[in-house]
Write an enzyme that holds these catalytic residues in place. Structure first.
Site, PDB file in Angstrom:
ATOM      1  N   PRO A  73       6.392  -4.731  10.428  1.00 33.64           N
ATOM      2  CA  PRO A  73       5.725  -3.878  11.591  1.00 33.64           C
ATOM      3  C   PRO A  73       5.308  -2.552  10.814  1.00 33.64           C
ATOM      4  CG  PRO A  73       7.596  -5.079  12.068  1.00 33.64           C
ATOM      5  CD  PRO A  73       7.574  -5.268  10.892  1.00 33.64           C
ATOM      6  N   GLU A  74       4.079  -2.258  11.445  1.00 40.67           N
ATOM      7  CA  GLU A  74       3.430  -0.881  10.891  1.00 40.67           C
ATOM      8  C   GLU A  74       3.330  -0.095  12.143  1.00 40.67           C
ATOM      9  OE1 GLU A  74       0.485  -0.820   7.901  1.00 40.67           O
ATOM     10  OE2 GLU A  74       1.389  -2.947   7.142  1.00 40.67           O
ATOM     11  N   LYS A 126       7.003   4.664  11.982  1.00 44.49           N
ATOM     12  CA  LYS A 126       7.448   3.360  12.328  1.00 44.49           C
ATOM     13  C   LYS A 126       8.731   3.405  12.940  1.00 44.49           C
ATOM     14  CE  LYS A 126       5.702   1.764   7.892  1.00 44.49           C
ATOM     15  NZ  LYS A 126       5.958   0.932   6.720  1.00 44.49           N
ATOM     16  N   HIS A 135      17.525 -15.334  16.129  1.00 48.36           N
ATOM     17  CA  HIS A 135      17.788 -13.864  15.597  1.00 48.36           C
ATOM     18  C   HIS A 135      17.728 -12.801  16.478  1.00 48.36           C
ATOM     19  CE1 HIS A 135      16.978 -16.114  11.946  1.00 48.36           C
ATOM     20  NE2 HIS A 135      15.622 -16.644  12.291  1.00 48.36           N
ATOM     21  N   ARG A 171      15.613 -10.894   9.016  1.00 42.84           N
ATOM     22  CA  ARG A 171      16.278 -10.236   7.757  1.00 42.84           C
ATOM     23  C   ARG A 171      17.126  -9.234   8.020  1.00 42.84           C
ATOM     24  NH1 ARG A 171      11.799  -9.922   3.031  1.00 42.84           N
ATOM     25  NH2 ARG A 171      13.710  -9.701   2.103  1.00 42.84           N
ATOM     26  N   ARG A 209       4.465  -2.731  -4.452  1.00 43.95           N
ATOM     27  CA  ARG A 209       3.983  -3.132  -3.216  1.00 43.95           C
ATOM     28  C   ARG A 209       2.729  -4.380  -3.528  1.00 43.95           C
ATOM     29  NH1 ARG A 209       5.290  -0.239   1.669  1.00 43.95           N
ATOM     30  NH2 ARG A 209       6.698   1.361   1.150  1.00 43.95           N
TER      31      ARG A 209
END
Length: 258
Positions: free
Chosen positions: A2-3, A59, A92, A111, A249
């Protein structure tokens, strides 16, 4: 991951589902996503309170109550969804916040790299957010250019450094650099005035297009739309796209256009 556009989409979910409504129940199904607060403390702080305002900073998503503020960060796999309280709970779904008989917010994250924080006043909000830089949608051109000029790292690394500029991640940074025709490995402090201005312009244009979609859209005319193709080619010139790591990255760019 997510950005900024994704988190703005989550803010709209929170706004439409919960703003003005009283929190009836908080169910923590996995304390591994809580930071600095226990499940009981979170329930005691939120149940019976009303969400009064929503904000996004980079974010981060902030849910104001007029008292404590709930802060959410989505890491690499987090999401915020609207559900019905009777809907089956997914594996989740870590935290469930029920705001009416037919409305429930669910923080879902596979995660668990980030999660939820609780701030009791504005000083704690500042402490949680740390040295967060200006939001990418709000930074002025002069401040943006000054930030680039004062950092010696690669421009990709600077764009994704949340203490310099909040909200940009891998997809956005690669897309913006491709549009501006700049190599991701170019030194930020070595860019000329024209390149800095071009980068700022393309950042603003990319965000204006991505935010309504609630994501970085994989359109055919965008680099994002081709970065995962088996034989990825530049949508502008048709050259094979190159993949490497910049600042740790995964990075995709066109060696001909950039």
């Amino acid at each position: 991951m997510p950005e900024l556009p994704d988190v703005e989409g989550f803010r709209r979910v929170l706004e439409s589902c919960a703003r003005g409504r009283v929190v009836r129940r908080v169910e923590v199904r996995d304390t591994g996503v809580l930071h600095g607060v226990s499940a009981r403390q979170l329930r005691d702080a939120l149940e019976g309170r009303r969400f009064t305002r929503t904000e996004r900073r980079g974010k981060w998503l902030l849910a104001r109550t007029g008292g404590p503020t709930l802060l959410l960060h989505f890491g690499m796999t987090g999401r915020l969804l609207r559900a019905h309280p009777d809907d089956p709970v997914e594996a989740h779904d870590r935290v469930l916040v029920t705001v009416s008989r037919d409305r429930q917010l669910r923080y879902r994250d596979q995660r668990k790299l980030q999660g939820l924080w609780l701030a009791h006043d504005e000083s704690e909000v500042v402490r949680v957010l740390g040295r967060l830089g200006p939001d990418a949608t709000a930074v002025g051109r002069e401040d943006f250019e000054a930030a680039l000029s004062s950092h010696r790292g690669s421009v990709k690394t600077v764009l994704t450094d949340q203490t310099v500029l909040a909200g940009l991640g891998n997809l956005l940074a690669d897309e913006i650099l491709w549009r501006a025709g700049l190599s991701p490995t170019s030194r930020a402090d070595g860019l000329g005035e024209a390149d800095r201005r071009s980068l700022y312009t393309h950042m603003r244009r990319t965000l204006r297009s991505a935010i309504p979609a609630g994501r970085v859209p994989p359109r055919n005319t965008w680099l994002t739309g081709h970065r995962d193709d088996p034989d990825a080619a530049c949508p502008r010139c048709g050259s094979p796209l190159r993949r490497s790591h910049v600042g740790g990255r995964g990075t995709v760019w066109c060696p001909r256009c950039q």
